[in-house]
Design an enzyme around this catalytic site. Structure first.
Site, PDB file in Angstrom:
ATOM      1  N   ARG A 103       1.009  -1.287  -0.090  1.00  0.00           N
ATOM      2  CA  ARG A 103       0.013   0.025   0.078  1.00  0.00           C
ATOM      3  C   ARG A 103       0.971   1.142   0.000  1.00  0.00           C
ATOM      4  NH1 ARG A 103       2.316   1.916   3.895  1.00  0.00           N
ATOM      5  NH2 ARG A 103       1.174   3.741   3.830  1.00  0.00           N
ATOM      6  N   GLY A 104       0.233   2.380  -0.195  1.00  0.00           N
ATOM      7  CA  GLY A 104       0.932   3.573  -0.488  1.00  0.00           C
ATOM      8  C   GLY A 104       1.124   3.865  -1.964  1.00  0.00           C
ATOM      9  N   ALA A 105       0.579   4.898  -2.213  1.00  0.00           N
ATOM     10  CA  ALA A 105       0.508   5.022  -3.679  1.00  0.00           C
ATOM     11  C   ALA A 105       1.604   4.907  -4.951  1.00  0.00           C
ATOM     12  CB  ALA A 105      -0.045   6.704  -4.150  1.00  0.00           C
ATOM     13  N   ARG A 135      -7.601  -1.049  -6.467  1.00  0.00           N
ATOM     14  CA  ARG A 135      -8.023   0.175  -5.705  1.00  0.00           C
ATOM     15  C   ARG A 135      -8.215   1.443  -6.709  1.00  0.00           C
ATOM     16  NH1 ARG A 135      -4.659   1.048  -0.491  1.00  0.00           N
ATOM     17  NH2 ARG A 135      -6.593   1.818   0.101  1.00  0.00           N
ATOM     18  N   GLN A 157      -2.297   2.273  10.297  1.00  0.00           N
ATOM     19  CA  GLN A 157      -1.051   2.398   9.425  1.00  0.00           C
ATOM     20  C   GLN A 157      -0.163   3.251  10.192  1.00  0.00           C
ATOM     21  OE1 GLN A 157      -4.260   2.961   8.119  1.00  0.00           O
ATOM     22  NE2 GLN A 157      -4.245   2.373   5.653  1.00  0.00           N
ATOM     23  N   ASP A 214      -2.326  10.663  -2.119  1.00  0.00           N
ATOM     24  CA  ASP A 214      -2.819   9.385  -3.127  1.00  0.00           C
ATOM     25  C   ASP A 214      -3.123   9.806  -4.420  1.00  0.00           C
ATOM     26  OD1 ASP A 214      -2.801   6.497  -1.822  1.00  0.00           O
ATOM     27  OD2 ASP A 214      -3.080   8.121  -0.333  1.00  0.00           O
ATOM     28  N   ASN A 249      -6.075  11.955   0.773  1.00  0.00           N
ATOM     29  CA  ASN A 249      -5.165  10.908   1.301  1.00  0.00           C
ATOM     30  C   ASN A 249      -5.821  10.142   2.375  1.00  0.00           C
ATOM     31  OD1 ASN A 249      -2.215  10.383   1.948  1.00  0.00           O
ATOM     32  ND2 ASN A 249      -2.481  11.538   3.927  1.00  0.00           N
ATOM     33  N   LYS A 250      -5.151   9.437   3.110  1.00  0.00           N
ATOM     34  CA  LYS A 250      -5.567   8.544   4.014  1.00  0.00           C
ATOM     35  C   LYS A 250      -6.954   9.388   4.975  1.00  0.00           C
ATOM     36  CE  LYS A 250      -5.248   5.132   4.159  1.00  0.00           C
ATOM     37  NZ  LYS A 250      -5.894   3.825   3.287  1.00  0.00           N
TER      38      LYS A 250
END
Length: 352
Positions: free
Chosen positions: A49-51, A92, A198, A239, A249-250
Site C-alpha cells: 500500500r501507499g500510492a 483500488r 497504518q 494518493d 489522502n488517508k
C-alpha cells in the site's frame, strides 16, 4: 534496521517479492507474486500500500503476470498484457499511481518494435525504471522538505508515507530520515490512523527501527498535542492530487489539516508528480474507495466491538481542500498557492 533495508517491493533472482504489510509489526514476511490474481489481492488487501509502492508493484506485477505468455507475435501479446492491466487497475480506485504505472507500461509496449521475448524484457526494464525513479524522487522530496523544517521541531504525521509506501525513503517521511542523518533531533508524533492503523503498525514501526524519536497517539489526540505547543509542522503524503491542489489522502487527513490551520501550524503535503492528476479538476471529482465496515468493528478485536448489525461507513480516503495546504512538495520543487496556476506551471516546466 536502517531506512535502506526496508524494501516493500523488490525483484531479485527472477522473483517479485512484496513485504506483507498486513502482518506488520508482528511478522516481517515477503510474499512471492506470480499471477495477476496475486497482484490484485496484494493491492486490494493492503499487503502492499501507499500510492508510489502500489505503482511499483503494478509495474512489476504486469511483467510477472505476462512473462510466461505463449504469444508468438506482438499482435497477440499486446491484448494479453492489456487484459492483465485492465484487471489489476481495478484493485483500488483512488491511488492514481496504480493507473499511471500501468498506462506507462502499456504505452511503452504499444510503441515497441521487436519480438515478444524482447518485449517482455522491455516491460521488466520499464518496471525497474519506475522503481529507481521513485527512489530518486523521494530523496529529492526529502531534500526540498528539509528546507522547510528546523532542528528540534515537533512534527505530526498521519497514516504512513514512509519507505514502506514507496520504493525507498518515503514521501513525507523522507525529510525526517534525511534530517535524522544530520542530527536534527526531530520529535515525531504519529497518528494511529484508524481503522487500519497504518500510523501505529507501520509509521511507528519503521521510524522506531530507524532510531527516530517517535510518539504514537490516537487520532483524536492531534488537537491536544497541537494546543500543547508540541507540533511545529504537519507532514502527510497524498494518493491523488487534483489540478486545483485538492489532495486525497488517508481518511482523517483533512481533519488534521483543519486543526493545523486553527493552531497556525504549517501543513505540508508531499506529492510526487506522478500523483498529480491534471485530468481531475477538483477534489470533488476524485473517486473515494469504500471498504468493508468490519475493519471498524471487528478487525483488531478478539470479539466484535460494536452492536451486531449496526450500519457502518468506512471511506478509505478523504480530500483536503487546497486552502488548508501550506505547500505542496514535489521532486521538482515546492509549490504554493495559487495551486491551479502553479501546479500547471510545474507540469509545463517538467515537460520541458
Amino acid at each position: 534496521m536502517k531506512v535502506s533495508e526496508v524494501v516493500p517491493v523488490k525483484f531479485v533472482g527472477g522473483k517479485m517479492l512484496i513485504l506483507d504489510q498486513s502482518k506488520l509489526p508482528g511478522e516481517e514476511k515477503y510474499l512471492e507474486m506470480e499471477t495477476k490474481e496475486d497482484i490484485y489481492v496484494a493491492i486490494k488487501k493492503l499487503k502492499v500500500r501507499g500510492a508510489p509502492a502500489i505503482g511499483v508493484a503494478a509495474a512489476y506485477g504486469l511483467y510477472v503476470s505476462t512473462r510466461h505468455s505463449h504469444a508468438k507475435t506482438l499482435k497477440e501479446f499486446r491484448p494479453e498484457v492489456k487484459e492483465v492491466a485492465d484487471y489489476i487497475v481495478k484493485a483500488r480506485p483512488t491511488a492514481v499511481n496504480l493507473s499511471w504505472a500501468l498506462s506507462r507500461m502499456m504505452d511503452r509496449l504499444d510503441t515497441f518494435n521487436g519480438d515478444v521475448s524482447d518485449a517482455k524484457q522491455m516491460l521488466l526494464s520499464e518496471a525497474d525504471k519506475i522503481r529507481v525513479e521513485d527512489e530518486n524522487s523521494c530523496h529529492k522530496m526529502g531534500e526540498y522538505g528539509l528546507t522547510l523544517l528546523k532542528p528540534g521541531m515537533g512534527i505530526l504525521t498521519h497514516c504512513n508515507a514512509g519507505t514502506l509506501a514507496t520504493a525507498k525513503y518515503g514521501t513525507s517521511l523522507a525529510p525526517i530520515y534525511l534530517g535524522t542523518e544530520k542530527n536534527y533531533d526531530f520529535k515525531v508524533f504519529a497518528d494511529e490512523t484508524r481503522p487500519l492503523l497504518q500510523g501505529a503498525r507501520l509509521t511507528a514501526w519503521e521510524l522506531t527501527k530507524a532510531g527516530v524519536d517517535v510518539t504514537l497517539i490516537c487520532d483524536n489526540m492531534a488537537s491536544i498535542v497541537m494546543k500543547n505547543g508540541w507540533i511545529d509542522a504537519v507532514v502527510v503524503g497524498c494518493d491523488r492530487m487534483a489540478a486545483n491542489g485538492d489532495g486525497a489522502n488517508k481518511i482523517g487527513t483533512s481533519a488534521v489539516a483543519i486543526l493545523a490551520k486553527e493552531y497556525g501550524i504549517p501543513f505540508y503535503m508531499f506529492v510526487p508528480t506522478s500523483t498529480i492528476d491534471y485530468d481531475t479538476k477538483t477534489g470533488d471529482d476524485i473517486q473515494i474507495e469504500l471498504r468493508d465496515g468490519k475493519e471498524i468493528s471487528e478487525m483488531w478485536y478478539k470479539q466484535p466491538m460494536a452492536p451486531q448489525g449496526v450500519k457502518t461507513y468506512n471511506p478509505s480516503f478523504d480530500v483536503t481542500p487546497a486552502r488548508y495546504i501550506t505547500a505542496v512538495i514535489t521532486e521538482n520543487g515546492i509549490v504554493r498557492a495559487p495551486y491551479e496556476e502553479n501546479l500547471l506551471k510545474l507540469k509545463e516546466r517538467t515537460v520541458k
